[in-house]
Design a protein around this motif. Sequence first.
Motif, short mmCIF file in Angstrom:
data_model
loop_
_atom_site.label_atom_id
_atom_site.label_comp_id
_atom_site.label_asym_id
_atom_site.label_seq_id
_atom_site.Cartn_x
_atom_site.Cartn_y
_atom_site.Cartn_z
N TYR A 37 0.87 -1.34 0.20
CA TYR A 37 0.06 0.14 -0.26
C TYR A 37 1.14 1.05 -0.13
CZ TYR A 37 1.02 0.50 4.81
OH TYR A 37 1.75 -0.11 6.30
N VAL A 38 0.16 2.62 0.16
CA VAL A 38 0.79 3.41 -0.85
C VAL A 38 0.18 4.52 0.86
CG1 VAL A 38 1.88 3.41 -2.62
CG2 VAL A 38 -0.03 4.99 -2.18
N ASN A 39 -1.04 4.54 0.91
CA ASN A 39 -1.46 5.07 1.68
C ASN A 39 -2.90 4.92 2.44
OD1 ASN A 39 -3.59 5.26 0.01
ND2 ASN A 39 -2.81 7.47 -0.91
N ALA A 40 -2.83 5.82 2.98
CA ALA A 40 -4.55 5.07 4.36
C ALA A 40 -5.08 4.65 3.60
CB ALA A 40 -5.12 6.01 5.41
N PHE A 41 -5.31 5.07 2.07
CA PHE A 41 -6.88 4.38 1.62
C PHE A 41 -6.58 3.23 1.01
CE2 PHE A 41 -8.62 4.97 -2.91
CZ PHE A 41 -9.57 3.99 -2.59
N THR A 42 -5.14 3.12 0.35
CA THR A 42 -5.16 1.78 -0.45
C THR A 42 -4.26 0.59 1.10
OG1 THR A 42 -2.48 2.90 -0.03
CG2 THR A 42 -3.94 3.03 -2.30
N LEU A 43 -4.38 1.85 1.82
CA LEU A 43 -4.57 0.28 2.49
C LEU A 43 -5.42 -0.33 2.48
CD1 LEU A 43 -3.18 -1.64 5.18
CD2 LEU A 43 -3.08 0.12 6.64
N LEU A 44 -6.60 0.22 3.03
CA LEU A 44 -8.03 -0.29 3.18
C LEU A 44 -8.48 -0.69 2.28
CD1 LEU A 44 -10.51 0.33 4.67
CD2 LEU A 44 -10.96 2.33 3.78
N VAL A 45 -8.03 -0.64 0.81
CA VAL A 45 -8.68 -1.10 -0.24
C VAL A 45 -7.75 -2.60 -0.38
CG1 VAL A 45 -8.27 -1.22 -2.99
CG2 VAL A 45 -8.96 1.09 -1.60
N ALA A 46 -6.76 -2.59 0.04
CA ALA A 46 -5.78 -3.48 0.44
C ALA A 46 -6.38 -4.49 0.67
CB ALA A 46 -4.27 -3.57 0.48
N VAL A 47 -7.00 -4.48 2.24
CA VAL A 47 -7.13 -5.30 2.85
C VAL A 47 -9.05 -5.55 2.58
CG1 VAL A 47 -7.98 -5.40 5.58
CG2 VAL A 47 -6.24 -3.72 4.85
N VAL A 48 -10.09 -4.78 1.86
CA VAL A 48 -10.83 -4.69 1.44
C VAL A 48 -10.74 -6.82 1.18
CG1 VAL A 48 -12.96 -4.10 0.61
CG2 VAL A 48 -12.03 -2.60 2.09
N LEU A 49 -10.25 -6.00 -0.19
CA LEU A 49 -9.68 -7.21 -1.48
C LEU A 49 -9.22 -8.87 -0.82
CD1 LEU A 49 -7.78 -4.61 -4.37
CD2 LEU A 49 -10.93 -5.75 -3.74
N SER A 50 -8.34 -8.39 0.33
CA SER A 50 -7.95 -9.64 0.92
C SER A 50 -8.67 -10.46 1.12
CB SER A 50 -6.77 -8.75 2.11
OG SER A 50 -7.12 -8.35 3.09
N ALA A 51 -9.86 -10.21 1.68
CA ALA A 51 -10.57 -11.52 2.01
C ALA A 51 -11.44 -12.82 1.04
CB ALA A 51 -12.10 -10.61 1.73
N GLN A 52 -10.73 -13.66 1.50
CA GLN A 52 -10.71 -14.95 0.90
C GLN A 52 -9.49 -15.14 -0.77
OE1 GLN A 52 -14.51 -16.64 0.38
NE2 GLN A 52 -15.36 -15.58 1.34
N ALA A 53 -8.14 -14.60 -0.19
CA ALA A 53 -7.61 -14.14 -0.99
C ALA A 53 -6.01 -14.01 -0.76
CB ALA A 53 -7.64 -13.07 -1.69
#
Length: 226
Positions: A37-53
């Motif tokens: 991630y590069v900032n708080a927003f991309t961290l949030l998106v990455a964690v959302v995408l990581s469910a069952q992945a």
Amino acid sequence: MRMPAAKKVKSLPPADVEAIFARFHEIEPEPKGELDYVNAFTLLVAVVLSAQATDAGVNKATKRLFQLAPSPAAMAALGVEGIEAEIKTIGLFRNKAKNVFALSQQLLERHGGEVPADRGSLEALPGVGRKTANVVLNIWFKQPTIAVDTHLFRVGNRTGLAVADNPLAVEQILLKVVPERFMLHAHHWLILHGRYICKARRPECWRCPIREWCRYEPKTPAPNGA
């Protein structure tokens, strides 16, 4: 979140809990998550995408996505189809794209394009549950939260650190028993331990750094030649 049933063991005494986290700290004083991630927003998106992945799979998909859309405004401008095109290698990508688009819009409309630093506001975003909120609060905002995934749930129950039959109960136990000085990094240590050593099918007890305190029995022997 449903978790597999765990074999009940006795809870560890405080001295053993202290020893376990002291050992983790000795081995890796500053554990890091494995999502890019590069900032708080991309961290949030990455964690959302990581469910069952897997984290590796998410990182592969988000490398270009975060170049194109490192902010809520840029992500919303991509639209659902544009997001889908970048994350189609991730499981459940269509539903996740909808959530990422919707949470980007909500961040713009309700939070001035900034990721909020409180659990209630985070959990109100599409696709964001308690675990995701805890990860963001811990990693970005340096709050002493415990994000319970399948790895941490398994480790808590196997070792005796947190014996409970649901993720919230495991989280609440750990918040009580983990010494304050170890709390910030506790969930990273436990998740990484579950991912690489205390594995679901065959825990690698023969190389476990906390085996002397762990309640799991019988300990898995080393394979031939190890």
